[in-house]
Design an enzyme around this catalytic site. Sequence first.
Site, PDB file in Angstrom:
ATOM      1  N   GLN A 101      11.932 -15.097   5.909  1.00 46.30           N
ATOM      2  CA  GLN A 101      10.607 -15.592   5.506  1.00 46.30           C
ATOM      3  C   GLN A 101      10.566 -15.467   3.983  1.00 46.30           C
ATOM      4  O   GLN A 101      10.385 -14.374   3.447  1.00 46.30           O
ATOM      5  CB  GLN A 101       9.507 -14.744   6.153  1.00 46.30           C
ATOM      6  CG  GLN A 101       8.112 -15.256   5.857  1.00 46.30           C
ATOM      7  CD  GLN A 101       7.024 -14.244   6.255  1.00 46.30           C
ATOM      8  OE1 GLN A 101       7.307 -13.102   6.608  1.00 46.30           O
ATOM      9  NE2 GLN A 101       5.781 -14.671   6.189  1.00 46.30           N
ATOM     10  N   ASN A 110       0.735   1.913   6.900  1.00 48.61           N
ATOM     11  CA  ASN A 110       0.486   1.082   5.736  1.00 48.61           C
ATOM     12  C   ASN A 110       0.552   1.890   4.453  1.00 48.61           C
ATOM     13  O   ASN A 110       0.888   1.361   3.410  1.00 48.61           O
ATOM     14  CB  ASN A 110      -0.880   0.406   5.852  1.00 48.61           C
ATOM     15  CG  ASN A 110      -0.921  -0.584   7.009  1.00 48.61           C
ATOM     16  OD1 ASN A 110       0.088  -1.237   7.304  1.00 48.61           O
ATOM     17  ND2 ASN A 110      -2.047  -0.694   7.665  1.00 48.61           N
ATOM     18  N   ARG A 113       0.814  -1.212   0.000  1.00 49.28           N
ATOM     19  CA  ARG A 113       0.000   0.000   0.000  1.00 49.28           C
ATOM     20  C   ARG A 113       0.858   1.277   0.000  1.00 49.28           C
ATOM     21  O   ARG A 113       0.350   2.375  -0.166  1.00 49.28           O
ATOM     22  CB  ARG A 113      -0.953  -0.006   1.211  1.00 49.28           C
ATOM     23  CG  ARG A 113      -2.027  -1.081   1.082  1.00 49.28           C
ATOM     24  CD  ARG A 113      -2.688  -1.429   2.401  1.00 49.28           C
ATOM     25  NE  ARG A 113      -1.879  -2.320   3.239  1.00 49.28           N
ATOM     26  CZ  ARG A 113      -2.261  -2.811   4.419  1.00 49.28           C
ATOM     27  NH1 ARG A 113      -3.440  -2.473   4.911  1.00 49.28           N
ATOM     28  NH2 ARG A 113      -1.477  -3.619   5.118  1.00 49.28           N
TER      29      ARG A 113
END
Length: 464
Positions: free
Chosen positions: A90, A244, A24
């Site tokens: 990750q 965000n 975003r």
Amino acid sequence: MSHLIFKKGGGFGVLILAAGEGTRMESSLPKVLHPVGGKPMVFYTLRLANALKPNGIGVVVGYEADKVKASVTEVAKGWGANRLPHFILQKQATGSGGAVLEAIPFLKKFQTAMVLCGDTPLLSYETLYALLNYHKEQKCQVTLLTAKMQNPKGYGRVVRGPLGDVLKVVEDSEAQGKEAAITEVNSGAYCFETALLMETVKELKPAGQKREQYLTAALELIRRKGGRIAAYLSPSNEEIIGINSRIQLAQAERVINRRVLERLMLSGVTVIDPSHTYADTDVEVERDTVLLPGTILRGKTKIGRECRIGPHTLIENATVGNGCDVRFSQIVESRLLEKSTVGPFANIRPNSVIGPRAKIGNFTELKSAKIGFGSKVPHLSYIGDAEIAEDVNVGAGTITCNYDGVDKHKTVIGAKAFIGSNVNLVAPVTIGRGAKIGAGSTITENVPQGALAIARSRQINKEK
Ligand code: UD1
Ligand code: CA
């Protein structure tokens, strides 16, 4: 307030989730590296983690892992060996629950872990300390940090039972009806007893539109296994803002700026209008300095005592000594020594050293220039790659011609020299101590000490 909650060698770790891309943000820079107060966002979370004195800090990285690792390593430079962040990779963005799943080998080492997000830079030490204490008191398996938000949009809603006990967190994308109207939200900061957490994240299923494993979904599972969930309601809702988008980035910037200015004001700096004054996290300003509106202090800038800075002045990674006056000007990577004045409308480029008691006046540009004690370049000059000794006067419009199209060359001017107006000093060139240069001269050869140099054509007056 005692600083150590868990004894040395005990089992308390901090895990920071920073593997997300930050879609975003619409950016090629990973979200946690976007600067706030002149620092990558993740700096603030790392600093908090370190302040809690845990037995280990883990950082989950994924998107642009190398860049994020480099930035984290830079922040943690100089921390004790046991606090050097341990990186967990990750590989795929499987969600915040997926990030914790990858971190099991790290979490295993601790009985209790605090999990923080790399995109909540406004949290305070006091709040996290209170969260940790509350978690210990309540003897729960999970304690979330929550806050009441007038507009809870974008955050997970905290669903409580009739007795006020926490049942679950419902993500914004799933929240509907009554649940969507809940104003208590999850901050993304939690304390967990690691045993049950590790067991539970293994059971998380992809959910929501993004098919992510939500860490928040683990809460309900933990409760179903008989674990208790507590929530510590933060007294401040400003602190928990999660970044965000760039809209929240700007909100965070404003909060950090206000905090820095408040720190400066409490230490004796006058800020005439804090809503129009900007200072980065690392900026230092000493007592009785006045910052006027439009002042922007960036990076590792240091300003001494009793200065007057602004209006409309940008100072970046520069040092300003005591008693200086800088107006409507820009100073970058340079040093202004005490009682010097700059501006209005001067441009001080990197590697310049000015003063003490020097004066750089309007429409003057300096680059890699040393301007000695009491020397003056008061109007309309360009001085680049130059060394000017003390008590020199440089007339209006004087230019150092430092560039021959290929290389840069140096200009040296001795003490007490007088450079007339509109002089071109074609470098390399040395003007001796006490020498005088006639106005309008183009100097291509060295001028000896005390000499008068005139290098211009003679005026001819032709009668009609
Ligand atoms: C999250 C919480 C939400 C909370 C909000 C607070 C979940 C599912 N939701 O939502 O309840 O109100 O934070 O700000 O956790 N990350 C990874 N790997 C991933 C995905 C994310 O490490 O695969 C990291 C991100 O870098 C970020 C953090 O986890 O630091 C949170 O992810 P984000 O996508 O921002 O979650 P939110 O939607 O804000
Ligand atoms: Ca977030």
